[in-house]
Scaffold this active site. Structure first.
Site, PDB file in Angstrom:
ATOM      1  N   TRP A  22       0.831  -1.208   0.000  1.00 16.78           N
ATOM      2  CA  TRP A  22       0.000   0.000   0.000  1.00 16.78           C
ATOM      3  C   TRP A  22       0.872   1.268   0.000  1.00 16.78           C
ATOM      4  O   TRP A  22       0.546   2.267  -0.653  1.00 16.78           O
ATOM      5  CB  TRP A  22      -0.935   0.012   1.215  1.00 16.78           C
ATOM      6  CG  TRP A  22      -1.592   1.339   1.404  1.00 16.78           C
ATOM      7  CD1 TRP A  22      -2.536   1.916   0.587  1.00 16.78           C
ATOM      8  CD2 TRP A  22      -1.334   2.271   2.449  1.00 16.78           C
ATOM      9  NE1 TRP A  22      -2.882   3.160   1.074  1.00 16.78           N
ATOM     10  CE2 TRP A  22      -2.168   3.403   2.217  1.00 16.78           C
ATOM     11  CE3 TRP A  22      -0.506   2.270   3.570  1.00 16.78           C
ATOM     12  CZ2 TRP A  22      -2.173   4.508   3.060  1.00 16.78           C
ATOM     13  CZ3 TRP A  22      -0.518   3.363   4.408  1.00 16.78           C
ATOM     14  CH2 TRP A  22      -1.341   4.464   4.146  1.00 16.78           C
ATOM     15  N   HIS A  23       1.992   1.216   0.693  1.00 16.17           N
ATOM     16  CA  HIS A  23       2.881   2.380   0.683  1.00 16.17           C
ATOM     17  C   HIS A  23       3.506   2.594  -0.690  1.00 16.17           C
ATOM     18  O   HIS A  23       3.831   3.725  -1.066  1.00 16.17           O
ATOM     19  CB  HIS A  23       3.995   2.209   1.728  1.00 16.17           C
ATOM     20  CG  HIS A  23       3.545   2.457   3.136  1.00 16.17           C
ATOM     21  ND1 HIS A  23       3.255   1.454   4.020  1.00 16.17           N
ATOM     22  CD2 HIS A  23       3.303   3.603   3.810  1.00 16.17           C
ATOM     23  CE1 HIS A  23       2.881   1.970   5.178  1.00 16.17           C
ATOM     24  NE2 HIS A  23       2.890   3.270   5.077  1.00 16.17           N
ATOM     25  N   GLY A  24       3.684   1.512  -1.430  1.00 15.50           N
ATOM     26  CA  GLY A  24       4.278   1.608  -2.754  1.00 15.50           C
ATOM     27  C   GLY A  24       4.842   0.264  -3.167  1.00 15.50           C
ATOM     28  O   GLY A  24       5.037  -0.619  -2.330  1.00 15.50           O
TER      29      GLY A  24
END
Length: 388
Positions: free
Chosen positions: A323-325
């Protein structure tokens, strides 16, 4: 304009919230007025980009149709496949935001707050499936919940059932005075955290580390200092933002949940995730981990409940990292925390039998120190500097 990014933003919302405060101090409802100024503030936030406004409108319409459509369906049916499709559709725009740029492709739904609106939408679909949301929800209130401007860009993530209670509750004068005082106090805490402590750490220390230590530190010591100060900066910057969001929410009569509870005083890694970015970690716990464990237990593919639990931790933290990347350091960061929690769980169960680590004030202090170092190393992974 970035929410809480500069003093102009505070000046604008300060002016716009004056009628809210006057109505609150008179014991009257400011619900409709707050909805009105939310539209104005959202317009200001997204005014710099036509693409962002278009994306926000289309994305919100899409999520509203999805939520209302599934709620209508759920009144008469409860097919699991339909539920999974509804959840996947709710996540799809966020997935495209993460994946398409990584592939070098353009996308539409890339705007400030897309993640946190998605979390709220998924939450509502899942709780509708569980039968926890039975009452009809007006479209206006649903939009207000999804786009609640104080927390739209970075949370905290509220829950509809909690939000609705505040939304339809008119505090009396005394109750609102306490909310107002608490809200202003939170905003000043945010100023201290974000605009003083985080600002000084970043501009006076982090900008010069790890490569510019002026012979005071070795390269290795420079990296260590960078790791610790980056961790402190991350906390004060993000906690400052959360304090702003919570403070403004309270002035509007909404008790947005806390996001941080002295995380660097955690006694172990589980304790840390009950104190750090709580609204996000609780969201992943309730809507990913618990459901995964329940599903695996129901299917009985793996009988050992600890193995199921550990797989659940890896699924949870892998998703949180992604989700962060999609960069490697975010994925490694997620897996690192899953590994820590599994190791701690095994140690905790072993210690119950062998009594190796007693509970007293000295071991508590040592536990806090050990946990702090593991946490800081995790943030160093998160920063991407470990692999640079």
């Amino acid at each position: 304009m970035i929410p809480y990014g500069d003093f102009t933003f505070f000046f604008i919302i300060g002016i716009l919230l004056i009628p809210t405060i006057i109505l609150g101090l008179k014991g009257k409802s400011s619900k409709k007025y707050n909805m009105f100024i939310s539209v104005i503030i959202l317009a200001i936030i997204f005014s710099s980009s036509v693409k962002s406004i278009l994306s926000l409108i289309l994305f919100t319409i899409f999520q509203i149709l999805l939520i209302k459509g599934y709620q209508t369906y759920r009144l008469k049916n409860n097919n699991g496949t339909v539920f999974v499709i509804a959840v996947l559709l709710a996540i799809l725009p966020l997935g495209l935001v993460k994946i398409l740029p990584f592939l070098g492709l353009h996308h539409l739904f890339g705007f400030l707050g897309v993640s946190y609106i998605t979390f709220k939408a998924v939450q509502m679909i899942m709780e509708t499936r569980d039968g926890m949301l039975k009452k009809p929800i007006s479209i206006v209130e649903l939009i207000y919940f999804l786009l609640f401007f104080p927390s739209i860009s970075s949370g905290p993530i509220d829950r509809w059932r909690r939000f609705e209670k505040d939304l339809n509750h008119v505090p009396d004068r005394e109750e609102y005075r306490e909310l107002l005082f608490s809200g202003i106090n939170k905003i000043f805490q945010g100023f201290l955290y974000k605009f003083i402590i985080a600002f000084l750490i970043y501009n006076k220390i982090l900008l010069y580390l790890p490569n510019h230590t002026y012979n005071y530190l070795t390269p290795f010591e420079g990296r260590l200092a960078d790791m610790y100060f980056y961790s402190l900066y991350l906390f004060f910057d993000f906690a400052g933002y959360s304090a702003f969001a919570i403070g403004v929410s309270k002035i509007m009569g909404i008790k947005t949940p806390e996001n941080f509870n002295l995380p660097f005083l955690s006694k172990n890694i589980k304790d840390f995730w009950n104190r750090w970015h709580m609204s996000l970690s609780f969201w992943f716990r309730d809507y990913v981990y618990m459901r995964f464990v329940f599903w695996m237990t129901k299917k009985k593919w793996i009988k050992n409940r600890y193995t199921v639990s550990y797989i659940g931790y890896f699924v949870l933290f892998l998703l949180m990292g992604v989700w962060h990347g999609l960069e490697w350091h975010f994925i490694v960061y997620g897996l690192y925390h899953a590994f820590l929690i599994v190791c701690f769980d095994k140690f905790e169960r072993w210690n119950k039998v062998h009594k190796f680590w007693p509970k007293n004030k000295w071991t508590n202090v040592i536990s806090i120190v050990i946990t702090f170092h593991f946490i800081c190393f995790g943030f160093y992974i998160f920063s991407g500097k470990l692999f640079s």
